[in-house]
Design a protein around this motif. Sequence first.
Motif, PDB file in Angstrom:
ATOM      1  N   VAL A   1       0.848  -1.186   0.000  1.00  0.00           N
ATOM      2  CA  VAL A   1       0.000   0.000   0.000  1.00  0.00           C
ATOM      3  C   VAL A   1       0.887   1.240   0.000  1.00  0.00           C
ATOM      4  CG1 VAL A   1      -1.734   1.290   1.265  1.00  0.00           C
ATOM      5  CG2 VAL A   1      -1.830  -1.192   1.222  1.00  0.00           C
ATOM      6  N   LEU A   2       0.638   2.149  -0.921  1.00  0.00           N
ATOM      7  CA  LEU A   2       1.384   3.401  -0.981  1.00  0.00           C
ATOM      8  C   LEU A   2       0.601   4.462  -0.234  1.00  0.00           C
ATOM      9  CD1 LEU A   2       3.583   5.283  -2.095  1.00  0.00           C
ATOM     10  CD2 LEU A   2       2.172   5.573  -4.135  1.00  0.00           C
ATOM     11  N   ILE A   3       1.177   5.029   0.795  1.00  0.00           N
ATOM     12  CA  ILE A   3       0.526   6.087   1.561  1.00  0.00           C
ATOM     13  C   ILE A   3       1.190   7.412   1.195  1.00  0.00           C
ATOM     14  CG2 ILE A   3      -0.005   6.966   3.865  1.00  0.00           C
ATOM     15  CD1 ILE A   3      -1.381   4.361   3.165  1.00  0.00           C
ATOM     16  N   ILE A   4       0.382   8.388   0.819  1.00  0.00           N
ATOM     17  CA  ILE A   4       0.902   9.697   0.456  1.00  0.00           C
ATOM     18  C   ILE A   4       0.681  10.647   1.631  1.00  0.00           C
ATOM     19  CG2 ILE A   4       0.679  11.638  -1.135  1.00  0.00           C
ATOM     20  CD1 ILE A   4      -0.357   9.681  -3.201  1.00  0.00           C
TER      21      ILE A   4
ATOM     22  N   HIS B   1     -12.740   0.869   2.145  1.00  0.00           N
ATOM     23  CA  HIS B   1     -11.718   0.863   1.095  1.00  0.00           C
ATOM     24  C   HIS B   1     -11.660   2.263   0.495  1.00  0.00           C
ATOM     25  CE1 HIS B   1      -9.183  -0.382  -2.208  1.00  0.00           C
ATOM     26  NE2 HIS B   1     -10.067   0.099  -3.074  1.00  0.00           N
ATOM     27  N   LEU B   2     -10.484   2.864   0.506  1.00  0.00           N
ATOM     28  CA  LEU B   2     -10.280   4.203  -0.047  1.00  0.00           C
ATOM     29  C   LEU B   2      -9.433   4.085  -1.305  1.00  0.00           C
ATOM     30  CD1 LEU B   2      -9.135   7.393   1.868  1.00  0.00           C
ATOM     31  CD2 LEU B   2      -7.908   6.639  -0.151  1.00  0.00           C
ATOM     32  N   LEU B   3      -9.914   4.643  -2.415  1.00  0.00           N
ATOM     33  CA  LEU B   3      -9.124   4.698  -3.643  1.00  0.00           C
ATOM     34  C   LEU B   3      -8.860   6.162  -3.968  1.00  0.00           C
ATOM     35  CD1 LEU B   3      -7.981   2.935  -6.053  1.00  0.00           C
ATOM     36  CD2 LEU B   3      -9.913   3.850  -7.326  1.00  0.00           C
ATOM     37  N   ALA B   4      -7.585   6.499  -4.182  1.00  0.00           N
ATOM     38  CA  ALA B   4      -7.196   7.868  -4.510  1.00  0.00           C
ATOM     39  C   ALA B   4      -6.143   7.829  -5.607  1.00  0.00           C
ATOM     40  CB  ALA B   4      -6.660   8.579  -3.272  1.00  0.00           C
ATOM     41  N   GLU B   5      -5.702   9.000  -6.045  1.00  0.00           N
ATOM     42  CA  GLU B   5      -4.666   9.068  -7.070  1.00  0.00           C
ATOM     43  C   GLU B   5      -3.410   8.373  -6.569  1.00  0.00           C
ATOM     44  OE1 GLU B   5      -3.742  12.948  -8.519  1.00  0.00           O
ATOM     45  OE2 GLU B   5      -5.833  13.465  -8.896  1.00  0.00           O
ATOM     46  N   ASN B   6      -2.961   7.346  -7.312  1.00  0.00           N
ATOM     47  CA  ASN B   6      -1.702   6.642  -7.029  1.00  0.00           C
ATOM     48  C   ASN B   6      -1.656   5.924  -5.685  1.00  0.00           C
ATOM     49  OD1 ASN B   6      -0.605   7.713  -9.472  1.00  0.00           O
ATOM     50  ND2 ASN B   6      -0.183   9.627  -8.401  1.00  0.00           N
ATOM     51  N   MET B   7      -2.813   5.654  -5.091  1.00  0.00           N
ATOM     52  CA  MET B   7      -2.783   4.936  -3.815  1.00  0.00           C
ATOM     53  C   MET B   7      -4.137   4.325  -3.501  1.00  0.00           C
ATOM     54  SD  MET B   7      -3.362   7.444  -0.604  1.00  0.00           S
ATOM     55  CE  MET B   7      -3.956   5.984   0.215  1.00  0.00           C
TER      56      MET B   7
ATOM     57  N   ILE C   1      -8.911  12.018  -3.603  1.00  0.00           N
ATOM     58  CA  ILE C   1      -9.747  10.838  -3.347  1.00  0.00           C
ATOM     59  C   ILE C   1     -10.739  10.615  -4.480  1.00  0.00           C
ATOM     60  CG2 ILE C   1     -11.473   9.824  -1.794  1.00  0.00           C
ATOM     61  CD1 ILE C   1     -10.180  11.528   0.460  1.00  0.00           C
ATOM     62  N   ASN C   2     -10.777   9.401  -5.021  1.00  0.00           N
ATOM     63  CA  ASN C   2     -11.751   9.027  -6.058  1.00  0.00           C
ATOM     64  C   ASN C   2     -13.073   8.592  -5.415  1.00  0.00           C
ATOM     65  OD1 ASN C   2      -9.222   9.071  -7.399  1.00  0.00           O
ATOM     66  ND2 ASN C   2      -9.987   7.715  -8.975  1.00  0.00           N
ATOM     67  N   TYR C   3     -12.981   7.623  -4.487  1.00  0.00           N
ATOM     68  CA  TYR C   3     -14.194   7.146  -3.829  1.00  0.00           C
ATOM     69  C   TYR C   3     -13.863   6.325  -2.583  1.00  0.00           C
ATOM     70  CZ  TYR C   3     -13.149   2.994  -6.772  1.00  0.00           C
ATOM     71  OH  TYR C   3     -12.541   1.932  -7.407  1.00  0.00           O
ATOM     72  N   PHE C   4     -14.906   6.154  -1.743  1.00  0.00           N
ATOM     73  CA  PHE C   4     -14.863   5.266  -0.586  1.00  0.00           C
ATOM     74  C   PHE C   4     -15.880   4.153  -0.821  1.00  0.00           C
ATOM     75  CE2 PHE C   4     -13.767   9.451   1.101  1.00  0.00           C
ATOM     76  CZ  PHE C   4     -12.705   9.201   1.957  1.00  0.00           C
ATOM     77  N   GLU C   5     -15.521   2.940  -0.407  1.00  0.00           N
ATOM     78  CA  GLU C   5     -16.456   1.815  -0.506  1.00  0.00           C
ATOM     79  C   GLU C   5     -16.308   0.966   0.750  1.00  0.00           C
ATOM     80  OE1 GLU C   5     -17.735  -1.435  -3.917  1.00  0.00           O
ATOM     81  OE2 GLU C   5     -15.670  -0.747  -3.802  1.00  0.00           O
ATOM     82  N   ILE C   6     -17.416   0.576   1.355  1.00  0.00           N
ATOM     83  CA  ILE C   6     -17.353  -0.207   2.586  1.00  0.00           C
ATOM     84  C   ILE C   6     -17.689  -1.664   2.306  1.00  0.00           C
ATOM     85  CG2 ILE C   6     -19.769   0.198   3.275  1.00  0.00           C
ATOM     86  CD1 ILE C   6     -18.634   0.464   6.188  1.00  0.00           C
ATOM     87  N   SER C   7     -16.954  -2.558   2.975  1.00  0.00           N
ATOM     88  CA  SER C   7     -17.225  -3.998   2.907  1.00  0.00           C
ATOM     89  C   SER C   7     -17.092  -4.540   4.325  1.00  0.00           C
ATOM     90  CB  SER C   7     -16.230  -4.688   1.965  1.00  0.00           C
ATOM     91  OG  SER C   7     -16.451  -6.082   1.946  1.00  0.00           O
ATOM     92  N   GLY C   8     -18.219  -4.989   4.892  1.00  0.00           N
ATOM     93  CA  GLY C   8     -18.196  -5.388   6.294  1.00  0.00           C
ATOM     94  C   GLY C   8     -17.982  -4.148   7.146  1.00  0.00           C
TER      95      GLY C   8
ATOM     96  N   PHE D   1      -9.189   0.595   6.046  1.00  0.00           N
ATOM     97  CA  PHE D   1      -9.166   0.853   7.479  1.00  0.00           C
ATOM     98  C   PHE D   1     -10.576   0.642   8.015  1.00  0.00           C
ATOM     99  CE2 PHE D   1      -9.769   4.708   5.058  1.00  0.00           C
ATOM    100  CZ  PHE D   1     -10.856   5.329   5.649  1.00  0.00           C
ATOM    101  N   TYR D   2     -10.698   0.476   9.324  1.00  0.00           N
ATOM    102  CA  TYR D   2     -12.002   0.258   9.944  1.00  0.00           C
ATOM    103  C   TYR D   2     -12.689   1.607  10.183  1.00  0.00           C
ATOM    104  CZ  TYR D   2     -10.742  -4.592  10.690  1.00  0.00           C
ATOM    105  OH  TYR D   2     -10.388  -5.903  10.492  1.00  0.00           O
ATOM    106  N   GLY D   3     -13.997   1.623   9.960  1.00  0.00           N
ATOM    107  CA  GLY D   3     -14.728   2.856  10.194  1.00  0.00           C
ATOM    108  C   GLY D   3     -16.170   2.759   9.736  1.00  0.00           C
ATOM    109  N   SER D   4     -16.887   3.841   9.933  1.00  0.00           N
ATOM    110  CA  SER D   4     -18.282   3.940   9.522  1.00  0.00           C
ATOM    111  C   SER D   4     -18.383   4.881   8.330  1.00  0.00           C
ATOM    112  CB  SER D   4     -19.121   4.476  10.692  1.00  0.00           C
ATOM    113  OG  SER D   4     -20.298   5.099  10.231  1.00  0.00           O
ATOM    114  N   ILE D   5     -19.085   4.458   7.287  1.00  0.00           N
ATOM    115  CA  ILE D   5     -19.187   5.307   6.100  1.00  0.00           C
ATOM    116  C   ILE D   5     -20.034   6.557   6.385  1.00  0.00           C
ATOM    117  CG2 ILE D   5     -21.238   4.264   5.019  1.00  0.00           C
ATOM    118  CD1 ILE D   5     -19.261   4.338   2.392  1.00  0.00           C
TER     119      ILE D   5
END
Length: 251
Positions: free
Chosen positions: A1-4, A173-179, A162-169, A183-187
């Motif tokens: 995982v690349l963290i910026i 899941h965070l998708l952004a430019e180049n990364m 940031i492109n989008y957030f998607e929750i599973s369970g 992490f755990y959380g509430s949408i």
Amino acid sequence: VLIILEEKRGGYTQMNIAICDDQLDICGQLELLVEKILKNKKVKYNIDVYSSGIELCKEMSETEYQLVFLDVEMPEKNGVEIGRYIREKLKNEKIQIAYISSKEESAMSLFELRPINFLIKPLRMEQIEKVIDKYMVVSEIHNYFFEWQKGKEHYKIPMDKINYFEISGRKIHLLAENMQDEFYGSIEEINDRLNKEKFLFIHKSTIVNYDYVKKISYEQVEMVDGRVFSISQSRRKSIKKQLEKIKNKNN
């Protein structure tokens, strides 16, 4: 995982601006207007002028512009082709494009390239100032950060990446430019922290950034990376109203 990790910049730094029009008199007029506006606002700037779309595209591989004024009708490589080069080839959503044309009917065909404005010749000072003011509002948004924590690690990125957030369970899941990251959380809690002028809570499991939306209909959204998300039936009316507010603000 690349963290910026990026530090927040205070205020406005130098604006890099490109003007591209095959009519040199238009270039000269626009350059003078932009200079006058930015001097009045006490903003540092650099302006590069191009009479060829091909030359501008070559330069953009080395120079990062924040704002580009593009003539729609140019020989060899027109403004629409340059816009596609920026959005699809360079995959750059941060460059703000202000289109210039003598034909008002050209405006609708440019929507998919997400321009900041559409200017009709002859150019007027108030038109240009509106573009500059809108850019400053957008660039201020770019300075806001989204922050999250994993164990003892703390991360942050500018929200405009940031492109989008998607929750599973229970995982986000965070998708952004180049990364990307998880992490755990509430949408719902994430939605409360986001800019409602840019982020659309389209489904109980999905939040998307409007700046990375390629196509949107009443039922679904297609992102610039090709991912397609459904808009839940219960949210379609509210999303439609939110989109109307975004479009009205951009006009």
